[in-house]
Design an enzyme around this catalytic site. Structure first.
Site, PDB file in Angstrom:
ATOM      1  N   TYR A  69      27.982 -67.351 -29.802  1.00  0.00           N
ATOM      2  CA  TYR A  69      26.712 -66.398 -30.284  1.00  0.00           C
ATOM      3  C   TYR A  69      25.652 -67.871 -29.896  1.00  0.00           C
ATOM      4  O   TYR A  69      24.852 -69.155 -30.126  1.00  0.00           O
ATOM      5  CB  TYR A  69      26.687 -65.865 -31.533  1.00  0.00           C
ATOM      6  CG  TYR A  69      25.291 -65.488 -31.877  1.00  0.00           C
ATOM      7  CD1 TYR A  69      25.524 -64.536 -31.991  1.00  0.00           C
ATOM      8  CD2 TYR A  69      23.946 -65.700 -32.192  1.00  0.00           C
ATOM      9  CE1 TYR A  69      24.309 -63.163 -31.257  1.00  0.00           C
ATOM     10  CE2 TYR A  69      23.090 -64.915 -32.809  1.00  0.00           C
ATOM     11  CZ  TYR A  69      22.672 -63.485 -31.991  1.00  0.00           C
ATOM     12  OH  TYR A  69      22.067 -62.609 -32.379  1.00  0.00           O
ATOM     13  N   PRO A 217      42.888 -58.646 -40.798  1.00  0.00           N
ATOM     14  CA  PRO A 217      43.494 -57.988 -41.484  1.00  0.00           C
ATOM     15  C   PRO A 217      43.084 -58.093 -43.080  1.00  0.00           C
ATOM     16  O   PRO A 217      43.770 -56.907 -43.734  1.00  0.00           O
ATOM     17  CB  PRO A 217      44.249 -59.697 -41.675  1.00  0.00           C
ATOM     18  CG  PRO A 217      42.996 -60.576 -41.652  1.00  0.00           C
ATOM     19  CD  PRO A 217      42.418 -60.092 -40.320  1.00  0.00           C
ATOM     20  N   GLY A 219      39.838 -55.563 -43.148  1.00  0.00           N
ATOM     21  CA  GLY A 219      39.190 -55.295 -41.706  1.00  0.00           C
ATOM     22  C   GLY A 219      37.931 -56.261 -41.573  1.00  0.00           C
ATOM     23  O   GLY A 219      37.714 -56.699 -41.863  1.00  0.00           O
ATOM     24  N   GLY A 220      37.904 -55.165 -40.107  1.00  0.00           N
ATOM     25  CA  GLY A 220      36.688 -55.813 -39.273  1.00  0.00           C
ATOM     26  C   GLY A 220      34.998 -55.315 -39.818  1.00  0.00           C
ATOM     27  O   GLY A 220      34.657 -55.740 -39.541  1.00  0.00           O
TER      28      GLY A 220
END
Length: 292
Positions: A69, A217, A219-220
């Site tokens: 980023y 694993p 949830g994103g």
């Protein structure tokens, strides 16, 4: 119950017959940023998380050169925090996708792009050979034969120790295995979200000793607030995230969990899930939730 962080409680897996890793590892995607669009994370805290992960026994870190980023990258943070690396630390990386400096995505890498990506990972991580490199299939790619063959050539040159594939189905895994050994598959998989064929693919990998490494694993987009998860968590004095990770580790002996975070508290919570033992009643509820 009180769950204490202890990576070794997850057990271990021997990748490719010569690369031992604990089944609870660490994913580096969220070290530079909270999401692809930001905001940025505190680099010093991210370096502290990496050092603490190793203190807790983590010996498997999953990264990629396109985890960045603005001017902060996961690979740079890993090198700054941990180099020279512990002898038992396995660093896995992915190639195939790419991002421009402004963060927009490139087209899937061709043979030249894959070679450049491997060399970029080598430079950024400060190593002479990469332990494990996944070919990350992009949605536009039906066949992975040509790009996987390019990585196999780099393996033959000694730049890569082992190969994996990511975001693939059974046919694409077979396509890769016809070219070179595959030691790990990394697909999106959680108790609440996985493809229709991924459960069968997980079982196939387990039967043949191939590592299965779920990404997202827990949830994103945040930890799911589901009553079944909460009910099981309450029975154990655990969190929903810990239940999701414990379920994955119970799914097959070749599952390698790589939850990621830039938070020291979340790191401790995730690692502690290695010690959570789900009973038959828990697994019956969770398996039903997963559609198994």
């Amino acid at each position: 119950m009180t769950i204490s962080p202890h990576v070794t409680a997850s057990g271990s897996l021997l990748l490719g017959g010569d690369l031992p890793v604990s089944r609870m590892g660490f994913g580096a995607m969220k070290l530079p940023m909270r999401d692809w669009q930001g905001p940025a994370c505190d680099p010093e805290q991210s370096r502290a998380v990496l050092r603490r992960a190793v203190e807790l026994g983590v010996d498997h870190i999953d990264t990629a050169w396109f985890y960045f980023y603005e001017d902060v990258s996961a690979n740079a943070l890993i090198r700054e925090a941990l180099h020279p690396y512990p002898e038992d630390l396995v660093i896995a990386t992915k190639v195939g996708p790419g991002r421009f400096p402004d963060g927009t995505w490139m087209n899937p890498a061709d043979r030249t792009g894959l070679r450049e990506a491997v060399h970029r990972n080598l430079r950024e991580l400060g190593v002479d050979r990469l332990d494990l490199v996944y070919l990350r299939r992009m949605p536009s790619q039906t066949s992975i034969a040509e790009p996987f063959a390019a990585l196999a050539e780099l393996r033959d040159e000694g730049l890569i120790r082992h190969l994996g594939v990511s975001n693939v189905n059974a046919a694409q895994l077979a396509e890769a295995e016809a070219i070179a050994p595959v030691v790990a598959v990394q697909n999106k998989f959680s108790v609440l979200e996985h493809g229709a064929d991924d459960a069968a693919l997980l079982a196939d990998c387990a039967g043949r000793g191939i590592g299965f490494v779920p990404f997202y694993p827990i949830g994103g987009n945040g930890i799911p607030d589901h009553p079944v998860l909460q009910r099981v968590a309450d029975r154990h004095g655990a969190t929903r995230a810990q239940v999701m990770l414990a379920w994955l580790l119970s799914a097959a002996p070749t599952v390698l969990a790589i939850p990621g975070t830039s938070s020291p508290a979340h790191l401790e919570e995730n690692v502690a899930a290695a010690s959570l033992r789900l009973d038959r009643a828990d697994l019956a509820e969770l398996d039903a939730l997963a559609g198994r």
